[in-house]
Motif scaffolding. Sequence first.
Motif, PDB file in Angstrom:
ATOM      1  N   GLY A 195     -83.143 -57.053 -47.644  1.00 53.72           N
ATOM      2  CA  GLY A 195     -83.601 -58.434 -47.577  1.00 53.72           C
ATOM      3  C   GLY A 195     -84.144 -58.813 -46.218  1.00 53.72           C
ATOM      4  N   ASP A 196     -83.871 -60.036 -45.820  1.00 55.92           N
ATOM      5  CA  ASP A 196     -84.362 -60.541 -44.540  1.00 55.92           C
ATOM      6  C   ASP A 196     -83.211 -60.534 -43.530  1.00 55.92           C
ATOM      7  OD1 ASP A 196     -82.808 -62.715 -45.407  1.00 55.92           O
ATOM      8  OD2 ASP A 196     -84.545 -63.785 -46.176  1.00 55.92           O
ATOM      9  N   SER A 197     -83.276 -61.394 -42.535  1.00 51.65           N
ATOM     10  CA  SER A 197     -82.214 -61.428 -41.524  1.00 51.65           C
ATOM     11  C   SER A 197     -80.860 -61.801 -42.122  1.00 51.65           C
ATOM     12  CB  SER A 197     -82.580 -62.417 -40.413  1.00 51.65           C
ATOM     13  OG  SER A 197     -82.808 -63.715 -40.940  1.00 51.65           O
ATOM     14  N   HIS A 198     -80.863 -62.398 -43.294  1.00 54.21           N
ATOM     15  CA  HIS A 198     -79.604 -62.730 -43.958  1.00 54.21           C
ATOM     16  C   HIS A 198     -78.976 -61.515 -44.632  1.00 54.21           C
ATOM     17  CE1 HIS A 198     -79.544 -67.306 -43.799  1.00 54.21           C
ATOM     18  NE2 HIS A 198     -80.458 -66.874 -42.949  1.00 54.21           N
ATOM     19  N   ALA A 199     -79.721 -60.426 -44.693  1.00 49.29           N
ATOM     20  CA  ALA A 199     -79.120 -59.131 -45.019  1.00 49.29           C
ATOM     21  C   ALA A 199     -78.527 -58.530 -43.754  1.00 49.29           C
ATOM     22  CB  ALA A 199     -80.173 -58.197 -45.621  1.00 49.29           C
ATOM     23  N   GLY A 200     -79.280 -58.636 -42.663  1.00 51.47           N
ATOM     24  CA  GLY A 200     -78.817 -58.091 -41.393  1.00 51.47           C
ATOM     25  C   GLY A 200     -77.524 -58.704 -40.895  1.00 51.47           C
ATOM     26  N   GLN A 201     -77.298 -59.981 -41.177  1.00 52.49           N
ATOM     27  CA  GLN A 201     -76.102 -60.657 -40.674  1.00 52.49           C
ATOM     28  C   GLN A 201     -74.813 -60.124 -41.312  1.00 52.49           C
ATOM     29  OE1 GLN A 201     -76.390 -64.828 -41.713  1.00 52.49           O
ATOM     30  NE2 GLN A 201     -76.191 -64.458 -43.899  1.00 52.49           N
ATOM     31  N   LEU A 202     -74.925 -59.423 -42.406  1.00 49.79           N
ATOM     32  CA  LEU A 202     -73.747 -58.945 -43.132  1.00 49.79           C
ATOM     33  C   LEU A 202     -73.256 -57.591 -42.631  1.00 49.79           C
ATOM     34  CD1 LEU A 202     -74.999 -59.842 -46.732  1.00 49.79           C
ATOM     35  CD2 LEU A 202     -73.522 -61.224 -45.244  1.00 49.79           C
ATOM     36  N   PHE A 203     -74.068 -56.911 -41.819  1.00 51.65           N
ATOM     37  CA  PHE A 203     -73.765 -55.521 -41.463  1.00 51.65           C
ATOM     38  C   PHE A 203     -72.424 -55.360 -40.756  1.00 51.65           C
ATOM     39  CE2 PHE A 203     -73.697 -52.082 -38.392  1.00 51.65           C
ATOM     40  CZ  PHE A 203     -73.924 -50.977 -39.215  1.00 51.65           C
ATOM     41  N   LEU A 204     -72.190 -56.128 -39.694  1.00 52.14           N
ATOM     42  CA  LEU A 204     -71.023 -55.876 -38.857  1.00 52.14           C
ATOM     43  C   LEU A 204     -69.724 -56.004 -39.647  1.00 52.14           C
ATOM     44  CD1 LEU A 204     -70.100 -55.219 -35.958  1.00 52.14           C
ATOM     45  CD2 LEU A 204     -69.711 -57.670 -35.671  1.00 52.14           C
ATOM     46  N   GLY A 205     -69.571 -57.092 -40.397  1.00 51.94           N
ATOM     47  CA  GLY A 205     -68.331 -57.307 -41.140  1.00 51.94           C
ATOM     48  C   GLY A 205     -68.071 -56.227 -42.161  1.00 51.94           C
ATOM     49  N   ILE A 206     -69.108 -55.852 -42.913  1.00 53.21           N
ATOM     50  CA  ILE A 206     -68.921 -54.819 -43.936  1.00 53.21           C
ATOM     51  C   ILE A 206     -68.655 -53.469 -43.289  1.00 53.21           C
ATOM     52  CG2 ILE A 206     -70.090 -53.544 -45.778  1.00 53.21           C
ATOM     53  CD1 ILE A 206     -71.415 -56.110 -46.623  1.00 53.21           C
ATOM     54  N   SER A 207     -69.376 -53.131 -42.223  1.00 59.34           N
ATOM     55  CA  SER A 207     -69.205 -51.820 -41.586  1.00 59.34           C
ATOM     56  C   SER A 207     -67.801 -51.652 -41.020  1.00 59.34           C
ATOM     57  CB  SER A 207     -70.241 -51.625 -40.480  1.00 59.34           C
ATOM     58  OG  SER A 207     -70.016 -52.520 -39.399  1.00 59.34           O
ATOM     59  N   GLU A 208     -67.182 -52.745 -40.582  1.00 63.82           N
ATOM     60  CA  GLU A 208     -65.840 -52.673 -40.015  1.00 63.82           C
ATOM     61  C   GLU A 208     -64.759 -52.564 -41.091  1.00 63.82           C
ATOM     62  OE1 GLU A 208     -66.453 -55.249 -35.856  1.00 63.82           O
ATOM     63  OE2 GLU A 208     -65.494 -56.164 -37.599  1.00 63.82           O
ATOM     64  N   GLN A 209     -65.061 -53.026 -42.317  1.00 61.95           N
ATOM     65  CA  GLN A 209     -64.015 -53.135 -43.324  1.00 61.95           C
ATOM     66  C   GLN A 209     -64.175 -52.215 -44.526  1.00 61.95           C
ATOM     67  OE1 GLN A 209     -63.082 -57.349 -44.150  1.00 61.95           O
ATOM     68  NE2 GLN A 209     -64.071 -57.892 -42.221  1.00 61.95           N
ATOM     69  N   LEU A 210     -65.299 -51.496 -44.599  1.00 59.97           N
ATOM     70  CA  LEU A 210     -65.456 -50.513 -45.662  1.00 59.97           C
ATOM     71  C   LEU A 210     -64.516 -49.330 -45.435  1.00 59.97           C
ATOM     72  CD1 LEU A 210     -69.279 -50.031 -46.408  1.00 59.97           C
ATOM     73  CD2 LEU A 210     -67.518 -50.709 -48.038  1.00 59.97           C
ATOM     74  N   LYS A 211     -64.224 -48.589 -46.495  1.00 65.02           N
ATOM     75  CA  LYS A 211     -63.433 -47.372 -46.363  1.00 65.02           C
ATOM     76  C   LYS A 211     -64.164 -46.387 -45.447  1.00 65.02           C
ATOM     77  CE  LYS A 211     -61.444 -47.771 -50.999  1.00 65.02           C
ATOM     78  NZ  LYS A 211     -61.409 -47.192 -52.367  1.00 65.02           N
ATOM     79  N   PRO A 212     -63.432 -45.621 -44.632  1.00 66.26           N
ATOM     80  CA  PRO A 212     -64.055 -44.680 -43.689  1.00 66.26           C
ATOM     81  C   PRO A 212     -65.007 -43.680 -44.353  1.00 66.26           C
ATOM     82  CG  PRO A 212     -61.723 -44.929 -43.206  1.00 66.26           C
ATOM     83  CD  PRO A 212     -61.962 -45.648 -44.496  1.00 66.26           C
ATOM     84  N   SER A 213     -64.752 -43.342 -45.589  1.00 70.35           N
ATOM     85  CA  SER A 213     -65.598 -42.371 -46.280  1.00 70.35           C
ATOM     86  C   SER A 213     -66.930 -42.956 -46.713  1.00 70.35           C
ATOM     87  CB  SER A 213     -64.873 -41.822 -47.510  1.00 70.35           C
ATOM     88  OG  SER A 213     -64.550 -42.877 -48.409  1.00 70.35           O
ATOM     89  N   GLU A 214     -67.012 -44.266 -46.692  1.00 72.38           N
ATOM     90  CA  GLU A 214     -68.234 -44.935 -47.123  1.00 72.38           C
ATOM     91  C   GLU A 214     -69.047 -45.355 -45.898  1.00 72.38           C
ATOM     92  OE1 GLU A 214     -66.548 -48.037 -49.495  1.00 72.38           O
ATOM     93  OE2 GLU A 214     -66.505 -46.793 -51.295  1.00 72.38           O
ATOM     94  N   GLY A 215     -70.111 -46.063 -46.121  1.00 73.03           N
ATOM     95  CA  GLY A 215     -70.940 -46.544 -45.030  1.00 73.03           C
ATOM     96  C   GLY A 215     -71.976 -47.497 -45.580  1.00 73.03           C
TER      97      GLY A 215
END
Length: 657
Positions: free
Chosen positions: A429-449
């Motif tokens: 998407g646009d910058s509103h896709a970009g804003q979600l990266f940090l939170g998801i990357s910190e809380q996803l399972k280590p095997s995922e990304g």
Amino acid sequence: MSNPNIQYRPDIDGLRALAVLGVVIYHAFPSLLPGGFVGVDVFFVISGYLIGTILLKSLAKDTFSFSDFYSRRIRRIFPALFVVLAFCLITGKLVLLDDEYRQLGKHVAAGATFIANFAFWSESGYFDTAAELKPLLHLWSLAIEEQFYLFWPLVLWGAWKLRANMLAVTIVIAIVSFAINITQINSNPVATFFLLPSRAWELLAGSILAWLALQGGGATERTQLRTLLDDLAGVLGLALIVWAMFFVHKSDAFPGWFALAPVTGAVLLIAAGPQARVNRFLLSNKPAVFIGLISFPLYLWHWPLLSFARIVQSDVLSREIRLAAVLLAIGLAWLTFKFIEPPFRSGNHRLGKVVALVSVMVMAGAIGYKGLISPKGVDEAETMALTKSYQTMALSKENCEKQFPDWTSITDNACRFQKESDNSVAIVGDSHAGQLFLGISEQLKPSEGVAVFSASCAAPYIDIATAQKDENAQKVRKGAYKLINRAYDYIIDDPKIKVVILAHLPNCSYQDATDMRNPANGDYKTALSDGMKRTFSALTQANKKVIVLLDNPYLPYDPAACAERPFRLTKNADHCSFPREQFDKNQPFTDYKSLVVAATKDFPQVKILDLSTKLCDENRCYLAKDGRLLYSDNSHLNFDGSRYVAPYLIDAIESNN
């Protein structure tokens, strides 16, 4: 400007008054004078004329001295500027938040070293809403003038040494500068506004006039015809400036062709001479001359006062507060003109004064640059966490650029890969896709990304171009839909990516979406609907789990309004939440939601996730949760906001439904 090479003209002070009042009224009461910002262009012409006169006269007499020239500039500019910078540092320490305070330090350093135009060019545009929260934004024009004063004496001196025609040199450079202005105003509007190459022609217009005036010998017999021509020039010049102040708008491509009006008007008024009727009766009267004499400190004072008032209030300023700020600026300007400037502009010990002024200006710049105005209330753990977040963002950008090295050359949004490969979640998407990266990357399972593909104001749909009507943003948006298409090619071909989230700010596509497969269809809703179905079909056929995100609420005011400040000028109101119905009536959001709901009827496996359910209850929507602000501006979540919504998104990612 007091200089023995220049005969004093009260009408030029009156012209300064017209220019500064235009800028001040525009900043304080923009609806009254929507084009008042062209006063800066008038200042450029005046400066070019006066500096051109000084340089040309001294070169003709073989008395030019670089040290004398720059000494005069330092003693003219530095005293008032230092006082205003010191005021901003002290006031900022009292009223600004940590991030605002750090930014002020950067701007003080840029202002003290006369590169403020570069600093603000790199951040945003002059007419952005965020501009109101930058107390030193107005120093961009002073930076342009000082940069001109650095290179122009060298150019004229070199031409004089080589016995070149100085008028021809000036005209050629002015033409080149004007050509840069005209050719770049649509493709690079912010740079064209802020940088010297596209503005130099305005100052050079004054220098050309200075050369012509000096060649004319200064005194010309006042025949009836000459008197009539001067009077007509004065009337036409004033009319052009006044027209520009009332009929040029911030939405126009400025400077561009529009700047010809105030520049030509200023040239005509100066050329008309002090005896022209307009100059004699309107520009040379005592009130106009008084404002002209204090115009420089008034220009320096007015914007910080308005900006700090806006910051303290965390809301649109009332007319009474804006008027009080303008009156206070006039008072402070007079005090500066009367007591701060005179000791440095005349008298003995000029070398000592120059050394002292340069020293204090260096000190002011160092305070800002070195961070001696250290952020308040930030503990070591929080600083380390913030540093780690930025490192994560930087590394993820590097990972993506290995696959898409040209991404950021096409748009101003970054693509991000948590891992170089084998990411299991994609957000498009646009910058509103970009804003979600940090939170998801910190809380996803280590095997995922997670991999994020974001492009400026781009809708997350195949072959759908959005937000193309804003000509000022064409450079970063024209090819955005092509990046989205490339992202989907990558996602569909990568079997490791199991889940795709589509995120979008509806304001970007509201009444501005084109189906590039059928551009003749001008209905933006049809374009979006067809793009949605096309994308859902491609992704579901590739066995991807698809989640369409309905966006977080758009705020009705700047989120800084939620912060507790030491004091306000009027009673505070609750700005950490706003009525839910205010968001529910947001037309771009409601239209987009309706289109998504309709399109997913044919694709029951596509899930809809509504972020407003996480950020709003039945009655109100919230800017902060658990004492932490969740937004960085009116529409984007900050790092804390990204973390706050991440569990909600991860539940949907990991759900089997």
